[in-house]
Design an enzyme around this catalytic site. Structure first.
Site, PDB file in Angstrom:
ATOM      1  N   ARG A 137       0.848  -1.203   0.000  1.00 20.05           N
ATOM      2  CA  ARG A 137       0.000   0.000   0.000  1.00 20.05           C
ATOM      3  C   ARG A 137       0.882   1.251   0.000  1.00 20.05           C
ATOM      4  NH1 ARG A 137      -3.908   0.154   4.990  1.00 20.05           N
ATOM      5  NH2 ARG A 137      -4.972  -1.524   3.893  1.00 20.05           N
TER       6      ARG A 137
ATOM      7  N   ARG B  37      -1.953   6.998   9.467  1.00 23.35           N
ATOM      8  CA  ARG B  37      -2.084   6.430   8.113  1.00 23.35           C
ATOM      9  C   ARG B  37      -2.265   7.547   7.078  1.00 23.35           C
ATOM     10  NH1 ARG B  37      -3.814   1.029   8.259  1.00 23.35           N
ATOM     11  NH2 ARG B  37      -2.901   0.017  10.069  1.00 23.35           N
TER      12      ARG B  37
ATOM     13  N   LYS C 274      -3.298   1.815  14.957  1.00 20.11           N
ATOM     14  CA  LYS C 274      -3.368   2.734  13.818  1.00 20.11           C
ATOM     15  C   LYS C 274      -4.078   4.037  14.197  1.00 20.11           C
ATOM     16  CE  LYS C 274      -5.939  -0.408  11.543  1.00 20.11           C
ATOM     17  NZ  LYS C 274      -6.875  -1.093  10.646  1.00 20.11           N
TER      18      LYS C 274
ATOM     19  N   LYS D 124      -6.004   7.586  12.291  1.00 14.16           N
ATOM     20  CA  LYS D 124      -6.466   8.078  10.987  1.00 14.16           C
ATOM     21  C   LYS D 124      -6.973   9.515  11.074  1.00 14.16           C
ATOM     22  CE  LYS D 124      -7.553   3.482   9.329  1.00 14.16           C
ATOM     23  NZ  LYS D 124      -8.584   2.552   8.836  1.00 14.16           N
TER      24      LYS D 124
ATOM     25  N   CYS E 147     -15.448  -3.253   0.381  1.00  9.36           N
ATOM     26  CA  CYS E 147     -14.044  -3.509   0.686  1.00  9.36           C
ATOM     27  C   CYS E 147     -13.536  -4.653  -0.180  1.00  9.36           C
ATOM     28  CB  CYS E 147     -13.880  -3.841   2.156  1.00  9.36           C
ATOM     29  SG  CYS E 147     -14.456  -5.500   2.553  1.00  9.36           S
TER      30      CYS E 147
ATOM     31  N   CYS F 179      -8.022 -10.712   1.408  1.00 14.16           N
ATOM     32  CA  CYS F 179      -8.042 -10.288   2.803  1.00 14.16           C
ATOM     33  C   CYS F 179      -8.123 -11.482   3.752  1.00 14.16           C
ATOM     34  CB  CYS F 179      -9.203  -9.342   3.068  1.00 14.16           C
ATOM     35  SG  CYS F 179      -9.231  -8.858   4.810  1.00 14.16           S
TER      36      CYS F 179
ATOM     37  N   CYS G  53     -16.388  -8.190   6.712  1.00 12.40           N
ATOM     38  CA  CYS G  53     -16.298  -8.551   8.132  1.00 12.40           C
ATOM     39  C   CYS G  53     -16.607  -7.300   8.936  1.00 12.40           C
ATOM     40  CB  CYS G  53     -14.909  -9.131   8.445  1.00 12.40           C
ATOM     41  SG  CYS G  53     -13.649  -7.881   8.739  1.00 12.40           S
TER      42      CYS G  53
ATOM     43  N   CYS H  83     -13.967  -1.772   6.681  1.00 10.35           N
ATOM     44  CA  CYS H  83     -13.082  -1.030   5.780  1.00 10.35           C
ATOM     45  C   CYS H  83     -13.841  -0.222   4.726  1.00 10.35           C
ATOM     46  CB  CYS H  83     -12.090  -1.978   5.112  1.00 10.35           C
ATOM     47  SG  CYS H  83     -11.048  -2.842   6.299  1.00 10.35           S
TER      48      CYS H  83
HETATM   49 FE1  SRM Z   1      -9.029  -1.851   6.591  1.00 17.21          FE
HETATM   50  C1  SRM Z   1      -7.570  -4.408   8.260  1.00 17.21           C
HETATM   51  C2  SRM Z   1      -8.255  -3.244   3.654  1.00 17.21           C
HETATM   52  C3  SRM Z   1      -9.850   1.025   5.038  1.00 17.21           C
HETATM   53  C4  SRM Z   1     -10.683  -0.843   9.401  1.00 17.21           C
HETATM   54  N1  SRM Z   1      -8.021  -3.513   6.065  1.00 17.21           N
HETATM   55  C5  SRM Z   1      -7.456  -4.415   6.904  1.00 17.21           C
HETATM   56  C6  SRM Z   1      -6.623  -5.444   6.122  1.00 17.21           C
HETATM   57  C7  SRM Z   1      -5.211  -4.933   6.044  1.00 17.21           C
HETATM   58  C8  SRM Z   1      -6.706  -6.898   6.621  1.00 17.21           C
HETATM   59  C9  SRM Z   1      -5.673  -7.374   7.605  1.00 17.21           C
HETATM   60  O1  SRM Z   1      -5.435  -6.727   8.652  1.00 17.21           O
HETATM   61  O2  SRM Z   1      -5.134  -8.456   7.361  1.00 17.21           O
HETATM   62  C10 SRM Z   1      -7.336  -5.355   4.740  1.00 17.21           C
HETATM   63  C11 SRM Z   1      -6.521  -5.746   3.527  1.00 17.21           C
HETATM   64  C12 SRM Z   1      -7.439  -6.296   2.461  1.00 17.21           C
HETATM   65  C13 SRM Z   1      -6.799  -6.449   1.138  1.00 17.21           C
HETATM   66  O3  SRM Z   1      -6.711  -7.598   0.657  1.00 17.21           O
HETATM   67  O4  SRM Z   1      -6.406  -5.451   0.549  1.00 17.21           O
HETATM   68  C14 SRM Z   1      -7.887  -3.943   4.794  1.00 17.21           C
HETATM   69  N2  SRM Z   1      -8.929  -1.192   4.713  1.00 17.21           N
HETATM   70  C15 SRM Z   1      -8.675  -1.948   3.625  1.00 17.21           C
HETATM   71  C16 SRM Z   1      -8.960  -1.209   2.347  1.00 17.21           C
HETATM   72  C17 SRM Z   1      -8.011  -1.576   1.219  1.00 17.21           C
HETATM   73  C18 SRM Z   1     -10.415  -1.435   1.976  1.00 17.21           C
HETATM   74  C19 SRM Z   1     -10.807  -1.066   0.577  1.00 17.21           C
HETATM   75  O5  SRM Z   1     -11.467  -1.892  -0.020  1.00 17.21           O
HETATM   76  O6  SRM Z   1     -10.496   0.012   0.109  1.00 17.21           O
HETATM   77  C20 SRM Z   1      -8.822   0.230   2.865  1.00 17.21           C
HETATM   78  C21 SRM Z   1      -7.407   0.730   2.795  1.00 17.21           C
HETATM   79  C22 SRM Z   1      -7.253   2.052   3.418  1.00 17.21           C
HETATM   80  C23 SRM Z   1      -5.966   2.754   3.135  1.00 17.21           C
HETATM   81  O7  SRM Z   1      -5.726   3.053   1.982  1.00 17.21           O
HETATM   82  O8  SRM Z   1      -5.250   3.043   4.091  1.00 17.21           O
HETATM   83  C24 SRM Z   1      -9.222   0.052   4.323  1.00 17.21           C
HETATM   84  N3  SRM Z   1     -10.000  -0.156   7.135  1.00 17.21           N
HETATM   85  C25 SRM Z   1     -10.339   0.874   6.311  1.00 17.21           C
HETATM   86  C26 SRM Z   1     -11.305   1.709   6.943  1.00 17.21           C
HETATM   87  C27 SRM Z   1     -11.982   2.917   6.324  1.00 17.21           C
HETATM   88  C28 SRM Z   1     -11.281   4.193   6.640  1.00 17.21           C
HETATM   89  O9  SRM Z   1     -10.198   4.181   7.265  1.00 17.21           O
HETATM   90  O10 SRM Z   1     -11.797   5.238   6.287  1.00 17.21           O
HETATM   91  C29 SRM Z   1     -11.550   1.168   8.195  1.00 17.21           C
HETATM   92  C30 SRM Z   1     -12.581   1.676   9.231  1.00 17.21           C
HETATM   93  C31 SRM Z   1     -12.168   2.909   9.927  1.00 17.21           C
HETATM   94  C32 SRM Z   1     -11.396   2.600  11.161  1.00 17.21           C
HETATM   95  O11 SRM Z   1     -10.197   2.352  11.070  1.00 17.21           O
HETATM   96  O12 SRM Z   1     -12.005   2.569  12.232  1.00 17.21           O
HETATM   97  C33 SRM Z   1     -10.721  -0.003   8.303  1.00 17.21           C
HETATM   98  N4  SRM Z   1      -9.067  -2.472   8.515  1.00 17.21           N
HETATM   99  C34 SRM Z   1      -9.868  -1.964   9.496  1.00 17.21           C
HETATM  100  C35 SRM Z   1      -9.717  -2.771  10.684  1.00 17.21           C
HETATM  101  C36 SRM Z   1     -10.449  -2.543  12.036  1.00 17.21           C
HETATM  102  C37 SRM Z   1      -9.733  -1.557  12.871  1.00 17.21           C
HETATM  103  C38 SRM Z   1     -10.353  -1.422  14.239  1.00 17.21           C
HETATM  104  O13 SRM Z   1     -10.244  -0.352  14.825  1.00 17.21           O
HETATM  105  O14 SRM Z   1     -10.916  -2.385  14.748  1.00 17.21           O
HETATM  106  C39 SRM Z   1      -8.826  -3.806  10.365  1.00 17.21           C
HETATM  107  C40 SRM Z   1      -8.341  -4.938  11.280  1.00 17.21           C
HETATM  108  C41 SRM Z   1      -7.320  -4.480  12.262  1.00 17.21           C
HETATM  109  O15 SRM Z   1      -6.770  -3.386  12.212  1.00 17.21           O
HETATM  110  O16 SRM Z   1      -7.052  -5.283  13.179  1.00 17.21           O
HETATM  111  C42 SRM Z   1      -8.448  -3.593   8.987  1.00 17.21           C
HETATM  112 FE1  SF4 Z   2     -10.955  -7.439   5.042  1.00 21.63          FE
HETATM  113 FE2  SF4 Z   2     -12.870  -7.051   6.785  1.00 21.63          FE
HETATM  114 FE3  SF4 Z   2     -11.486  -4.991   5.867  1.00 21.63          FE
HETATM  115 FE4  SF4 Z   2     -13.163  -6.188   4.282  1.00 21.63          FE
HETATM  116  S1  SF4 Z   2     -13.713  -5.118   6.160  1.00 21.63           S
HETATM  117  S2  SF4 Z   2     -11.049  -5.637   3.741  1.00 21.63           S
HETATM  118  S3  SF4 Z   2     -13.034  -8.269   4.911  1.00 21.63           S
HETATM  119  S4  SF4 Z   2     -10.674  -6.600   7.098  1.00 21.63           S
END
Ligand code: SRM
Ligand code: SF4
Length: 570
Positions: free
Chosen positions: A74, A143, A206, A208, A426, A432, A471, A475
């Site tokens: 990324r 981030r 993290k 944001k 997502c 993922c 899930c 995201c």
């Molecule tokens: Fe996310 C984890 C993809 C935006 C909350 N996110 C992941 C991971 C890295 C899975 C992992 O930990 O193994 C995913 C990789 C999937 C893949 O195959 O690419 C993933 N997140 C994404 C993306 C690519 C979704 C998308 O379809 O665009 C977004 C990339 C953002 C970026 O460019 O930096 C993405 N993730 C978000 C958002 C939305 C936002 O930030 O506006 C959230 C919710 C906002 C927040 O953070 O509260 C988000 N991602 C999570 C979480 C839950 C965090 C939490 O507080 O519980 C995880 C899991 C974790 O961190 O343990 C996670």
């Molecule tokens: Fe993966 Fe869950 Fe984030 Fe979708 S919402 S990219 S399934 S961690």
């Protein structure tokens, strides 16, 4: 580590010598396509996630083979802006190592998927050679900073500059990145090295940040740990309302975890915003929970200690209090599609990209089209917070050429006139590791069926925000969809209703663990009734709330959680 001590990840960070760990050696290990757990944690800070192809997992297990490991890479780019040359570099990497696709994310940046361990060095080296970086795109640091990307918006240049400054100020300083990926000389003794802001254990989790420019809330500012809401008068930036403590992620069955909306705590001048960001991050570094990662986001620090405590802590560190919040109003969250002319006569084109996936398929040659545009375009490319792309700064004389090119490759210049234009999904399967259900690969099919109900109800053009995550991590920011889905298991979802169209209100759970037929059976009568009984101009989310399909979740204000003692400062 026991429950009273720091979590395992804290130990990994602390003993990593500023994010080195054994990454360099692990990359060279010829016996496996992956790296050990500790290095996987550290790689995230370098913008790299270990994954495996989940479509192949069961079969490879059956054949007693190692999973089909690949890495997601990324990029960190404040506000999602790249030059055409940088776009071309990313396109080349997608072709060479990323399975032919680029994935625009919900946070205005780009991911490559499926990069093999043996190709990681070249990939990151080439990204840096194009003057981009992956350092700090993931991991327990600030981030990618999001910002309203429309270059024609008033005061945009100032607002964008702020996002870039915040991103720079909060970037990790470790030289490990250059050493591991760019072949720079090894620091013989990393003990002399310092991370002035983060220290050796970085943040508890993290962090944001987003900058919104009303009336657009395209960045979903309340979903952020820290949000800045620009106040602009007569084209001049006056300053920012400051919102704190938002976040989406939750864990099923763990009532201590919840999505939560940020709350506005005050106002700061344009020149104070970077200091506010740095100070808030410093507070979270000291007070965030380092024992339990599920409680480590800033939203929990804020909920445990209270807004008043935060206001005072911030004031005492900044040496002044924040001002009174200024009035603001958001009208929507999504992107504005199609062509728009800026004040300087240049044109900007927002293209709809389904789930942010840029690739050539039988249906169209999107990646090729964008590559061709990059070859003749002198402006820039801007990722939006909704997985779309703006081709920006097009001189009037170049506009016809770009139109012709896009038509040649079958790329539409407008938005789809249906539910897709306000939909986010997502990545989920197959890359993922946390996905419980499909999202990107399934949402378009479901939307087609739901759109048929809108057509039937005579509401074909109705704008409704739909968000699907595979899930509960959220995201695609699903808890802000007027219709939201979170994956529960293969083919099963939780269905949420009632969020505000402008991202100002969370939705609430309507149905749990349901498949497509139950989802469709629930939505059809609701949509038909909406057509009949809505108030003039009423949005679908507001309607579902008024009609009592769901009760206001209230979680943006009333933070329900069992007693958890706040973490002591480290
Ligand atoms: Fe996310 C984890 C993809 C935006 C909350 N996110 C992941 C991971 C890295 C899975 C992992 O930990 O193994 C995913 C990789 C999937 C893949 O195959 O690419 C993933 N997140 C994404 C993306 C690519 C979704 C998308 O379809 O665009 C977004 C990339 C953002 C970026 O460019 O930096 C993405 N993730 C978000 C958002 C939305 C936002 O930030 O506006 C959230 C919710 C906002 C927040 O953070 O509260 C988000 N991602 C999570 C979480 C839950 C965090 C939490 O507080 O519980 C995880 C899991 C974790 O961190 O343990 C996670
Ligand atoms: Fe993966 Fe869950 Fe984030 Fe979708 S919402 S990219 S399934 S961690």
């Amino acid at each position: 580590m026991g429950t009273d001590g720091p979590s395992e990840v804290e130990e990994i960070k602390r003993t990593s010598r500023f994010l080195r760990g054994s990454i360099a050696a692990s990359l060279l290990d010829p016996l496996t396509g992956t790296v050990p757990e500790g290095d996987q944690q550290l790689l995230k800070f370098h913008g790299v996630y270990r994954q495996d192809d989940r479509d192949l997992r069961a079969e490879r297990q059956r054949q007693k083979l190692e999973p089909a490991h690949g890495f997601m890479v990324r990029v960190r780019m404040a506000g999602g802006v790249v030059t055409p040359e940088q776009w071309l570099a990313l396109d080349r990497l997608a072709e060479a190592y990323g399975g032919g696709s680029l994935r625009l994310t919900t946070r205005q940046t780009v991911q490559l998927h499926g990069v093999l361990k043996w190709r990681l060095r070249e990939t990151i080296h080439d990204i840096n050679a194009s003057l981009l970086t992956t350092l700090g795109a993931c991991g327990d640091v600030n981030r990618n900073v999001m910002v309203h990307p429309n270059p024609h918006a008033s005061a945009h240049a100032q607002v964008y500059a702020l996002a870039a400054q915040i991103s720079e100020r909060l970037a990790p300083r470790t030289t490990a990145y250059h050493e591991i990926w760019l072949g720079e000389e090894k620091v013989a003794d990393s003990r002399g090295e310092v991370e002035p802001l983060y220290g050796e254990t970085y943040l508890p989790r993290k962090f944001k940040i987003a900058v919104a420019v009303p009336p657009s809330n395209d960045v979903d500012v309340f979903a952020h740990d820290l949000g800045f809401i620009a106040c602009v008068a007569d084209g001049e930036l006056q300053g920012f309302n400051v919102a704190v403590g938002g976040g989406m992620g939750m864990t099923y069955g763990d009532l201590r975890t919840l999505p939560r909306l940020g709350q506005v705590i005050g106002f700061c001048g344009p020149r104070d915003a970077v200091a506010v960001a740095e100070t808030v991050v410093g507070i979270q570094r000291e007070y965030g929970n380092r024992r339990d990662r599920k409680q480590a986001r800033f939203k929990y620090t804020v909920a445990d200690r209270g807004l008043e405590w935060l206001r005072q802590e911030l004031a005492s560190r900044l040496g002044r209090e924040l001002g009174e919040p200024r009035p603001f109003r958001f009208t929507r969250t999504g992107d504005r599609y199609g062509w728009i002319e800026g004040a300087d006569g240049r044109w900007h084109l927002t293209l709809y990209i389904e789930s942010g996936r840029v690739q050539d398929t039988e249906g169209g040659a999107l990646r090729t089209a964008l590559r061709e545009v990059a070859r003749l375009h002198p402006g820039d490319f801007r990722m939006t917070p909704n997985q779309n792309l703006i081709v920006s700064g097009i001189p009037p004389q170049d506009k016809p050429g770009i139109e012709t090119l896009l038509r040649r490759f079958g790329v539409s210049e407008g938005a789809p006139g249906d539910l897709r234009r306000n939909a986010l999904s997502c990545v989920a399967f197959p890359t993922c590791g946390l996905a419980m259900s499909e999202a990107e690969r399934y949402l378009p099919h479901l939307l087609e069926k739901v759109q048929a109900f809108l057509d039937e109800a005579g509401l074909a053009d109705e704008e409704i925000s739909v968000r699907m995550s595979g899930c509960p991590n959220g995201c695609a920011r699903p808890y802000l969809g007027e219709i939201g889905f979170t994956g529960k298991g293969p083919g099963k979802y939780n269905l949420y209703l009632g969020a505000g169209f402008a991202g100002e209100r969370l939705n609430a759970l309507y149905l749990e663990n349901v498949g497509e037929s139950e989802i469709l059976s629930a939505l059809r009568p609701m949509i038909l009734r909406f057509a009949k009984d809505r108030l003039p101009g009423e949005r679908f989310g507001d309607f579902t709330l008024r009609q009592g399909y769901v009760q206001p979740s209230g979680s943006s204000q009333d933070f329900h959680r069992p007693a958890v003692s706040p973490a002591p400062p480290d």
